[in-house]
Design a protein around this motif. Structure first.
Motif, PDB file in Angstrom:
ATOM      1  N   PRO A 117       0.015 -51.871 -62.157  1.00 39.54           N
ATOM      2  CA  PRO A 117      -1.157 -52.579 -61.598  1.00 39.54           C
ATOM      3  C   PRO A 117      -1.663 -53.641 -62.553  1.00 39.54           C
ATOM      4  O   PRO A 117      -1.626 -53.470 -63.770  1.00 39.54           O
ATOM      5  CB  PRO A 117      -2.181 -51.461 -61.391  1.00 39.54           C
ATOM      6  CG  PRO A 117      -1.747 -50.353 -62.292  1.00 39.54           C
ATOM      7  CD  PRO A 117      -0.258 -50.440 -62.352  1.00 39.54           C
ATOM      8  N   SER A 118      -2.143 -54.745 -61.989  1.00 34.85           N
ATOM      9  CA  SER A 118      -2.540 -55.906 -62.795  1.00 34.85           C
ATOM     10  C   SER A 118      -3.847 -55.688 -63.545  1.00 34.85           C
ATOM     11  O   SER A 118      -4.125 -56.380 -64.528  1.00 34.85           O
ATOM     12  CB  SER A 118      -2.681 -57.134 -61.892  1.00 34.85           C
ATOM     13  OG  SER A 118      -3.787 -56.970 -61.009  1.00 34.85           O
ATOM     14  N   GLY A 119      -4.685 -54.769 -63.074  1.00 34.66           N
ATOM     15  CA  GLY A 119      -6.010 -54.611 -63.649  1.00 34.66           C
ATOM     16  C   GLY A 119      -7.041 -55.530 -63.029  1.00 34.66           C
ATOM     17  O   GLY A 119      -8.222 -55.476 -63.378  1.00 34.66           O
ATOM     18  N   ARG A 120      -6.605 -56.403 -62.119  1.00 30.44           N
ATOM     19  CA  ARG A 120      -7.519 -57.303 -61.410  1.00 30.44           C
ATOM     20  C   ARG A 120      -7.830 -56.716 -60.035  1.00 30.44           C
ATOM     21  O   ARG A 120      -6.926 -56.314 -59.313  1.00 30.44           O
ATOM     22  CB  ARG A 120      -6.912 -58.700 -61.254  1.00 30.44           C
ATOM     23  CG  ARG A 120      -6.614 -59.405 -62.561  1.00 30.44           C
ATOM     24  CD  ARG A 120      -6.118 -60.828 -62.315  1.00 30.44           C
ATOM     25  NE  ARG A 120      -4.886 -60.851 -61.540  1.00 30.44           N
ATOM     26  CZ  ARG A 120      -3.666 -60.794 -62.058  1.00 30.44           C
ATOM     27  NH1 ARG A 120      -3.509 -60.707 -63.374  1.00 30.44           N
ATOM     28  NH2 ARG A 120      -2.599 -60.835 -61.286  1.00 30.44           N
ATOM     29  N   GLY A 121      -9.080 -56.704 -59.657  1.00 31.69           N
ATOM     30  CA  GLY A 121      -9.465 -56.158 -58.365  1.00 31.69           C
ATOM     31  C   GLY A 121      -9.255 -57.163 -57.254  1.00 31.69           C
ATOM     32  O   GLY A 121     -10.221 -57.676 -56.680  1.00 31.69           O
ATOM     33  N   GLU A 122      -7.996 -57.457 -56.939  1.00 32.27           N
ATOM     34  CA  GLU A 122      -7.662 -58.475 -55.939  1.00 32.27           C
ATOM     35  C   GLU A 122      -6.569 -57.958 -55.006  1.00 32.27           C
ATOM     36  O   GLU A 122      -5.652 -57.251 -55.442  1.00 32.27           O
ATOM     37  CB  GLU A 122      -7.169 -59.757 -56.606  1.00 32.27           C
ATOM     38  CG  GLU A 122      -8.156 -60.402 -57.551  1.00 32.27           C
ATOM     39  CD  GLU A 122      -7.564 -61.591 -58.290  1.00 32.27           C
ATOM     40  OE1 GLU A 122      -8.335 -62.326 -58.938  1.00 32.27           O
ATOM     41  OE2 GLU A 122      -6.322 -61.796 -58.225  1.00 32.27           O
ATOM     42  N   MET A 123      -6.670 -58.340 -53.733  1.00 30.44           N
ATOM     43  CA  MET A 123      -5.619 -58.060 -52.766  1.00 30.44           C
ATOM     44  C   MET A 123      -5.604 -59.216 -51.770  1.00 30.44           C
ATOM     45  O   MET A 123      -6.651 -59.658 -51.305  1.00 30.44           O
ATOM     46  CB  MET A 123      -5.890 -56.742 -52.043  1.00 30.44           C
ATOM     47  CG  MET A 123      -4.660 -56.100 -51.440  1.00 30.44           C
ATOM     48  SD  MET A 123      -3.457 -55.491 -52.650  1.00 30.44           S
ATOM     49  CE  MET A 123      -4.395 -54.194 -53.473  1.00 30.44           C
ATOM     50  N   ARG A 124      -4.414 -59.735 -51.488  1.00 27.21           N
ATOM     51  CA  ARG A 124      -4.268 -60.858 -50.543  1.00 27.21           C
ATOM     52  C   ARG A 124      -3.083 -60.592 -49.631  1.00 27.21           C
ATOM     53  O   ARG A 124      -2.057 -60.048 -50.076  1.00 27.21           O
ATOM     54  CB  ARG A 124      -4.071 -62.180 -51.287  1.00 27.21           C
ATOM     55  CG  ARG A 124      -5.280 -62.645 -52.074  1.00 27.21           C
ATOM     56  CD  ARG A 124      -5.017 -63.960 -52.782  1.00 27.21           C
ATOM     57  NE  ARG A 124      -3.999 -63.820 -53.835  1.00 27.21           N
ATOM     58  CZ  ARG A 124      -4.259 -63.447 -55.085  1.00 27.21           C
ATOM     59  NH1 ARG A 124      -5.502 -63.168 -55.451  1.00 27.21           N
ATOM     60  NH2 ARG A 124      -3.285 -63.343 -55.978  1.00 27.21           N
ATOM     61  N   ALA A 125      -3.205 -61.006 -48.370  1.00 23.22           N
ATOM     62  CA  ALA A 125      -2.110 -60.768 -47.433  1.00 23.22           C
ATOM     63  C   ALA A 125      -2.222 -61.668 -46.217  1.00 23.22           C
ATOM     64  O   ALA A 125      -3.306 -62.131 -45.848  1.00 23.22           O
ATOM     65  CB  ALA A 125      -2.097 -59.306 -46.984  1.00 23.22           C
ATOM     66  N   TRP A 126      -1.066 -61.895 -45.600  1.00 24.14           N
ATOM     67  CA  TRP A 126      -1.005 -62.411 -44.244  1.00 24.14           C
ATOM     68  C   TRP A 126      -1.213 -61.231 -43.304  1.00 24.14           C
ATOM     69  O   TRP A 126      -0.654 -60.145 -43.513  1.00 24.14           O
ATOM     70  CB  TRP A 126       0.348 -63.052 -43.976  1.00 24.14           C
ATOM     71  CG  TRP A 126       0.608 -64.291 -44.786  1.00 24.14           C
ATOM     72  CD1 TRP A 126       1.214 -64.372 -46.000  1.00 24.14           C
ATOM     73  CD2 TRP A 126       0.273 -65.628 -44.411  1.00 24.14           C
ATOM     74  NE1 TRP A 126       1.273 -65.673 -46.428  1.00 24.14           N
ATOM     75  CE2 TRP A 126       0.706 -66.467 -45.466  1.00 24.14           C
ATOM     76  CE3 TRP A 126      -0.351 -66.196 -43.296  1.00 24.14           C
ATOM     77  CZ2 TRP A 126       0.539 -67.854 -45.440  1.00 24.14           C
ATOM     78  CZ3 TRP A 126      -0.526 -67.563 -43.261  1.00 24.14           C
ATOM     79  CH2 TRP A 126      -0.077 -68.388 -44.319  1.00 24.14           C
ATOM     80  N   PHE A 127      -1.996 -61.433 -42.250  1.00 24.80           N
ATOM     81  CA  PHE A 127      -2.364 -60.327 -41.366  1.00 24.80           C
ATOM     82  C   PHE A 127      -2.145 -60.711 -39.913  1.00 24.80           C
ATOM     83  O   PHE A 127      -2.487 -61.807 -39.476  1.00 24.80           O
ATOM     84  CB  PHE A 127      -3.842 -59.965 -41.568  1.00 24.80           C
ATOM     85  CG  PHE A 127      -4.368 -58.967 -40.574  1.00 24.80           C
ATOM     86  CD1 PHE A 127      -4.323 -57.613 -40.840  1.00 24.80           C
ATOM     87  CD2 PHE A 127      -4.912 -59.389 -39.359  1.00 24.80           C
ATOM     88  CE1 PHE A 127      -4.802 -56.682 -39.921  1.00 24.80           C
ATOM     89  CE2 PHE A 127      -5.394 -58.474 -38.432  1.00 24.80           C
ATOM     90  CZ  PHE A 127      -5.339 -57.126 -38.725  1.00 24.80           C
TER      91      PHE A 127
END
Length: 281
Positions: A180-190
């Motif tokens: 895990p990157s340690g950054r609180g991020e999530m991105r996606a195509w939905f």
């Protein structure tokens, strides 16, 4: 690729169907197809279901703002939605909705309580003045979904994943590879798996659909939503949505998640903030 279905004919339409029993009271069936984790029903799906009941009850068609408090875990099966019109105005109407089920002993248990204001998205002016910008991440063909998991790392299975078509930004997938990157991020195509184009109800699912940002912080357990507020800003254009979710503060076992949803016309069509709980032991 799934054949595209028309609005009104998709799984989300079928699984959010409500039947008027009496004034303000609707019968519904929570579909097991929208379950996650320990078989609890997905919060975004519940928001869309309650949103549909309120859309039938109120004189305006579209949710502008909707806030849900998740009181107890909802389970697949019969449910009753009780709605009340609080106020009706020329451009906005406000109402409440409560979803209840019965437990094993036959006692009525309230699962979700909602307060919402509805209007008409098609009546909004075209003027837009914004500093917001769409999230930048790779095109959909360069992003990854559950079906792309390496053979030695089986894709996480839940009925919900079969209802959705999601491709995550590889930069937010460190958790899936044990780093895990340690950054609180999530991105996606939905998108919806059956190819149905997005509408306001689909936006209510989208704001709560991505894996929890806690995964990139090193916590992979269940993250139940306590409260979720969604703002629907515009009727989305056809095609896949881009969803970006961030958190800045995990403290005392709780965190906030802020989501933005952008359509193919580069418009910010939905925003949300939720408070969620994390099991740290």
């Amino acid at each position: 690729m799934a054949e595209r279905v028309s609005k009104g004919d998709g799984e989300l339409d079928r699984d959010t169907a409500v039947t008027l029993r009496g004034p303000g009271v609707y019968d519904a069936t929570l579909s097991a197809g929208w379950s996650v984790g320990n078989a609890a029903v997905h919060g975004g799906y519940l928001l869309a279901l309650l949103g549909r009941a309120l859309g039938d009850q109120l004189p305006h068609p579209d949710p502008f703002t909707i806030t849900a408090h998740y009181l107890t875990a909802s389970r697949p099966g019969p449910a009753v939605i009780r709605t009340e019109t609080v106020r009706t105005g020329r451009t906005l109407s406000t109402g409440t909705a409560a979803l209840v089920q019965h437990d094993a002993e036959g006692n009525e248990v309230e699962r979700v309580r909602v307060l919402a204001s509805y209007g008409d998205l098609d009546a909004l002016p075209d003027d837009v003045r914004t500093a917001a910008k769409p999230p930048e991440f790779p095109p959909v063909e360069q992003c990854l979904g559950p079906e792309d998991a390496p053979d030695d790392r089986p894709a996480p299975g839940s009925p919900l994943h079969e209802r959705l078509r999601m491709k995550l930004d590889p930069a937010t997938l460190g958790w899936a590879l044990g780093a895990p990157s340690g950054r609180g991020e999530m991105r996606a195509w939905f998108g919806l798996a059956d190819g149905r184009d997005p509408d306001p109800l689909a936006l209510l699912v989208a704001v709560d659909a991505l894996p929890p940002t806690t995964f990139e912080l090193g916590f992979t357990g269940w993250v139940p939503t306590v409260e979720l507020t969604a703002h629907i800003r515009a009727r989305p254009a056809p095609g896949p949505l881009r969803v970006s979710v961030t958190t800045r503060n995990l403290a005392g076992g709780f965190l906030e998640e802020d989501a933005e949803v952008w359509d193919t016309a580069d418009r910010l069509v939905a925003q949300s903030r939720q408070l969620a709980r994390v099991g740290l032991i």
